[in-house]
Design a protein around this motif. Structure first.
Motif, short mmCIF file in Angstrom:
data_model
loop_
_atom_site.label_atom_id
_atom_site.label_comp_id
_atom_site.label_asym_id
_atom_site.label_seq_id
_atom_site.Cartn_x
_atom_site.Cartn_y
_atom_site.Cartn_z
N LEU A 46 1.27 -1.40 0.20
CA LEU A 46 0.10 0.48 -0.16
C LEU A 46 1.13 1.40 -0.34
O LEU A 46 2.14 1.22 0.72
CB LEU A 46 -0.66 -0.06 1.27
N PRO A 47 0.08 2.57 -0.49
CA PRO A 47 0.94 3.41 -0.10
C PRO A 47 1.42 4.25 1.36
O PRO A 47 0.37 4.00 1.68
CB PRO A 47 0.14 4.36 -1.18
N ARG A 48 2.47 4.88 0.98
CA ARG A 48 2.10 5.22 2.27
C ARG A 48 1.33 5.78 2.95
O ARG A 48 1.65 5.25 4.59
CB ARG A 48 4.07 5.94 2.79
N GLU A 49 0.95 6.64 3.03
CA GLU A 49 -0.29 7.94 3.62
C GLU A 49 -1.03 6.34 4.14
O GLU A 49 -1.88 7.17 4.74
CB GLU A 49 -0.97 8.77 2.82
N HIS A 50 -1.89 5.72 3.40
CA HIS A 50 -2.80 4.35 3.22
C HIS A 50 -2.41 3.19 4.56
O HIS A 50 -2.86 3.12 5.46
CB HIS A 50 -3.35 3.72 2.37
N ARG A 51 -1.03 3.44 4.78
CA ARG A 51 -0.16 3.08 5.72
C ARG A 51 -0.97 3.50 6.82
O ARG A 51 -0.84 3.06 8.43
CB ARG A 51 0.82 2.18 5.11
N ARG A 53 -2.33 5.83 8.32
CA ARG A 53 -3.93 5.71 8.73
C ARG A 53 -3.96 4.19 8.76
O ARG A 53 -5.56 4.44 9.84
CB ARG A 53 -4.75 5.88 6.98
N ILE A 54 -4.43 3.58 8.13
CA ILE A 54 -4.08 2.34 8.74
C ILE A 54 -3.93 2.33 10.11
O ILE A 54 -4.33 0.99 11.45
CB ILE A 54 -3.54 0.83 7.97
N ALA A 55 -2.37 2.13 10.83
CA ALA A 55 -1.96 2.02 11.57
C ALA A 55 -1.96 3.04 12.78
O ALA A 55 -2.68 2.79 14.12
CB ALA A 55 -0.34 2.58 11.37
N ALA A 56 -3.09 4.46 12.74
CA ALA A 56 -3.95 4.98 13.45
C ALA A 56 -4.84 4.66 14.04
O ALA A 56 -4.76 4.28 14.95
CB ALA A 56 -3.98 6.56 12.88
#
Length: 56
Positions: A46-51, A53-56
Motif C-alpha cells: 500500500l502507499p505510505r499515506e494509506h499505511r 491511516r491503517i496504523a492510526a
C-alpha cells in the motif's frame, strides 16, 4: 480383557490424543504465521499515506 490389555489400550489412546492435540496446535501456529506474513506483505504494497491511516 485383562488388566495388562486395559493399561496398554489406555496408554495408546492417551498417546494418540496428545499427538493429535500437538498436531492441531502446530497447525494453528503455522496457519497464524502464514496469515501474518501475508497480511504484512499486503500492507507493504500500500502507499505510505494509506499505511499511516491503517496504523492510526
Amino acid at each position: 480383557m485383562t488388566l495388562t490389555t486395559l493399561v496398554l489400550l489406555n496408554a495408546t489412546l492417551g498417546t494418540l490424543l496428545v499427538w493429535g492435540l500437538v498436531q492441531l496446535l502446530a497447525h494453528g501456529i503455522d496457519s497464524d504465521r502464514r496469515h501474518r506474513k501475508a497480511n504484512a506483505a499486503e500492507l507493504r504494497t500500500l502507499p505510505r499515506e494509506h499505511r499511516d491511516r491503517i496504523a492510526a
